[in-house]
Design a protein around this motif. Structure first.
Motif, short mmCIF file in Angstrom:
data_model
loop_
_atom_site.label_atom_id
_atom_site.label_comp_id
_atom_site.label_asym_id
_atom_site.label_seq_id
_atom_site.Cartn_x
_atom_site.Cartn_y
_atom_site.Cartn_z
N ILE A 257 0.85 -1.21 0.00
CA ILE A 257 0.00 0.00 0.00
C ILE A 257 0.88 1.25 0.00
N ALA A 258 1.89 1.26 0.89
CA ALA A 258 2.75 2.45 0.99
C ALA A 258 3.54 2.65 -0.31
N GLY A 259 4.03 1.55 -0.90
CA GLY A 259 4.79 1.66 -2.15
C GLY A 259 3.93 2.24 -3.26
N THR A 260 2.69 1.76 -3.34
CA THR A 260 1.78 2.26 -4.37
C THR A 260 1.43 3.73 -4.11
N ALA A 261 1.13 4.05 -2.82
CA ALA A 261 0.76 5.44 -2.49
C ALA A 261 1.93 6.38 -2.74
N ALA A 262 3.14 5.94 -2.38
CA ALA A 262 4.31 6.81 -2.60
C ALA A 262 4.57 6.97 -4.10
N GLY A 263 4.44 5.87 -4.85
CA GLY A 263 4.62 5.95 -6.30
C GLY A 263 3.62 6.92 -6.92
N LEU A 264 2.36 6.81 -6.48
CA LEU A 264 1.32 7.71 -7.03
C LEU A 264 1.59 9.16 -6.62
N GLY A 265 1.97 9.34 -5.34
CA GLY A 265 2.23 10.70 -4.84
C GLY A 265 3.36 11.36 -5.62
N VAL A 266 4.44 10.61 -5.81
CA VAL A 266 5.57 11.18 -6.55
C VAL A 266 5.17 11.34 -8.03
N GLY A 267 4.34 10.41 -8.52
CA GLY A 267 3.86 10.53 -9.90
C GLY A 267 3.08 11.82 -10.11
N ILE A 268 2.21 12.16 -9.15
CA ILE A 268 1.43 13.42 -9.25
C ILE A 268 2.38 14.62 -9.18
N LEU A 269 3.35 14.51 -8.28
CA LEU A 269 4.34 15.60 -8.15
C LEU A 269 5.08 15.80 -9.48
N VAL A 270 5.52 14.69 -10.06
CA VAL A 270 6.24 14.75 -11.33
C VAL A 270 5.33 15.31 -12.42
N GLY A 271 4.07 14.85 -12.42
CA GLY A 271 3.09 15.36 -13.39
C GLY A 271 2.94 16.87 -13.28
N LEU A 272 2.87 17.36 -12.04
CA LEU A 272 2.74 18.81 -11.83
C LEU A 272 3.93 19.56 -12.43
N PHE A 273 5.12 18.98 -12.28
CA PHE A 273 6.31 19.62 -12.84
C PHE A 273 6.32 19.56 -14.35
N LEU A 274 5.91 18.41 -14.89
CA LEU A 274 6.06 18.19 -16.32
C LEU A 274 5.10 19.01 -17.18
N VAL A 275 3.91 19.31 -16.65
CA VAL A 275 2.93 19.96 -17.52
C VAL A 275 3.31 21.38 -17.92
N SER A 276 4.31 21.94 -17.29
CA SER A 276 4.59 23.35 -17.55
C SER A 276 5.37 23.58 -18.84
N ASN A 277 6.06 22.58 -19.34
CA ASN A 277 6.80 22.82 -20.59
C ASN A 277 6.87 21.55 -21.43
N PRO A 278 7.23 21.70 -22.71
CA PRO A 278 7.35 20.52 -23.57
C PRO A 278 8.36 19.54 -22.96
N ILE A 279 8.07 18.28 -23.17
CA ILE A 279 8.76 17.29 -22.36
C ILE A 279 9.75 16.47 -23.18
N GLY A 280 10.94 16.27 -22.64
CA GLY A 280 11.97 15.48 -23.33
C GLY A 280 11.93 14.03 -22.90
N TRP A 281 12.29 13.14 -23.81
CA TRP A 281 12.23 11.70 -23.50
C TRP A 281 13.23 11.30 -22.44
N GLY A 282 14.46 11.82 -22.59
CA GLY A 282 15.51 11.41 -21.65
C GLY A 282 15.10 11.74 -20.24
N THR A 283 14.64 12.97 -20.07
CA THR A 283 14.18 13.41 -18.75
C THR A 283 13.05 12.49 -18.29
N ALA A 284 12.15 12.20 -19.21
CA ALA A 284 10.98 11.40 -18.86
C ALA A 284 11.38 10.03 -18.36
N ILE A 285 12.30 9.41 -19.07
CA ILE A 285 12.68 8.04 -18.71
C ILE A 285 13.42 8.05 -17.37
#
Lengths: 326, 128
Positions: A257-285
């Motif tokens: 549960i904690a692993g999934t919640a932490a993954g989702l939490g960091v995923g949302i955080l990353v999503g918030l950062f990524l939406v502001s500019n065009p996204i590069g693959w290297g960074t993404a991976i």
């Protein structure tokens, strides 16, 4: 000397085992040559041992890319029998039960590891990577438009050449060399993204082939991400069902549960950062791999915290998780 | 010393799991289904987003990314200049949506920070 290409999952004094993801063009004898440095008649008993250890393979000629194999080092070491070993085989079973194209894509996206903990968080990572690859396809498609303009005589060859070179340099900058090598199968982007020499009606076909291939990878990675996440949770379910100790069951549930919640939490955080500019693959991976690792490590830590401080709190039983995970 | 750090991060992780994470999810879905009328169409269009991106984020669950874009613009418009340039949407965002967006972003930052700390502790566990 054996070539060591993957993290050993389980070790004993007699040897260790790894999970090997079959790549395109692999054969069992090729894998033996690559991993054990044995060929010719010396490879035959090793191939035989691999077949014994991976009984789902019906014939030495029938392996496919993305499939997981258990490889033992040294090849003639006695069988390792531990509880973890059972988990390894279950991981393999879950993986090999996924759609073949998904397995292939996941094997292509080499950052996905194969142990159960990573599967939880890797799902989010793969989904993100798919989205990001997708969002970078437009500049590549624009080159085709410019090429057609050049063929129609609307722009000169040097204008087209300059545009193409500029776009590809930008692309290389954004994705970085490791991702470039991964996505273009060892080639550089400017070598892979070429029109057919001499022009003609099908001049753009090889180029568009590359773009379509990347588009497919992107789509499958997004879809595969969800499958992987589900597979990861399924594995925890299996572990819970096959563990006798109540505290251990609860610890596994907390980790999942904690692993999934932490993954989702960091995923949302990353999503918030990524939406502001065009996204590069290297960074993404890199970010996707990082998100997966964060979920996994945070899950481990949560298990530790539970074990040390809260092991009197029951989780599996009140939530009736054990009734679902049988 | 390290035991104390583990203890603090452990408590923060419990706080994240029991409080922050459910609130983050709640606010995310609240924002997703309550984006002010017309704002989505105003923001999520070319040239701010490429055609590929728009196609991708048009369906659930990827549409949550579109929600994140709107929420971030509502909470901190200046941080979205790279995408939206000089376009100012702040007049079109109601105050209640700005407030929930701000709380959401704050909680995501705190929650993400806790997860990163927990992950660091998870790695350190291997060496302690």
């Amino acid at each position: 000397m054996e070539k060591f290409k993957s993290t050993p999952l389980f070790c004993t004094a007699d040897g260790y085992e790894i999970l090997y993801a079959v790549k395109r063009g692999d054969t069992l004898t090729g894998i033996v040559r690559e991993q054990y440095n044995l060929f010719g008649s010396a490879a035959a008993p090793v191939v035989q041992r691999i077949l014994e250890n991976n009984q789902e393979i019906k014939s030495a000629d029938l392996i496919y890319s993305g499939q997981l194999l258990v490889l033992r080092f040294p090849w003639d070491a006695p069988e390792i029998r531990t509880a973890e070993q059972d988990e390894l085989r279950q991981t393999k079973k879950h993986w090999n039960g996924l759609d073949k194209p998904l397995q292939e894509t996941m094997a292509d996206l080499a950052y996905i590891d194969t142990i159960s903990g990573i599967l939880h968080a890797g799902g989010g990572g793969a989904t993100g990577a798919g989205l990001l690859i997708q969002s970078n396809l437009k500049p590549m498609k624009d080159i085709v438009g410019k090429y057609e303009d050049y063929r129609a005589g609307k722009i000169t060859r040097s204008v087209y050449g300059h545009y193409r070179s500029d776009q590809i340099k930008q692309l290389q900058k954004r994705i970085g060399r490791p991702a470039e090598s991964l996505l273009f199968k060892g080639k550089k982007a400017n070598e892979a993204l070429r029109m057919k020499p001499g022009g003609g009606p099908n001049a753009t076909r090889p180029y568009l082939g590359q773009v379509n291939r990347l588009q497919k990878i992107a789509g499958k990675a997004s879809k595969g991400g969800f499958v992987l996440a589900a597979a990861g949770l399924g594995l925890s379910c299996y572990e819970i069902a096959h563990t006798d100790s109540v505290v251990e069951k609860d610890k596994i549930a907390v980790e999942a549960i904690a692993g999934t919640a932490a993954g989702l939490g960091v995923g949302i955080l990353v999503g918030l950062f990524l939406v502001s500019n065009p996204i590069g693959w290297g960074t993404a991976i890199i970010i996707a791999a990082g998100t997966a690792a964060v979920g996994y490590a945070a899950g481990n830590f949560a298990g530790h915290v539970y074990h040390e401080n809260h092991s009197d709190v029951r989780i599996v039983e009140p939530l009736m998780i054990d009734r679902v995970c049988r | 010393m390290i035991e104390l750090a583990f203890d603090i991060v452990g408590k923060l992780l419990v706080l994240y799991l029991l409080f922050l994470f459910p609130v983050i999810l709640l606010l995310l879905f609240y924002s997703h289904f309550n984006i002010p009328h017309g704002l989505r169409e105003e923001m999520l269009r070319e040239p701010f987003f490429s055609a590929e991106e728009l196609a991708r984020i048009s369906a659930f669950p990827m549409s949550l990314l579109a929600t994140l874009a709107v929420v971030r613009t509502a909470a901190a418009p200046s941080t979205m200049r790279r995408r939206f340039g000089s376009h100012d949407f702040s007049g079109k965002v109601p105050t209640h949506f700005k407030c929930t967006s701000f709380i959401f972003v704050l909680f995501v930052l705190i929650g993400g920070g806790i997860c990163l700390l927990a992950a660091l502790c998870g790695v350190l566990l291997e060496f302690v």
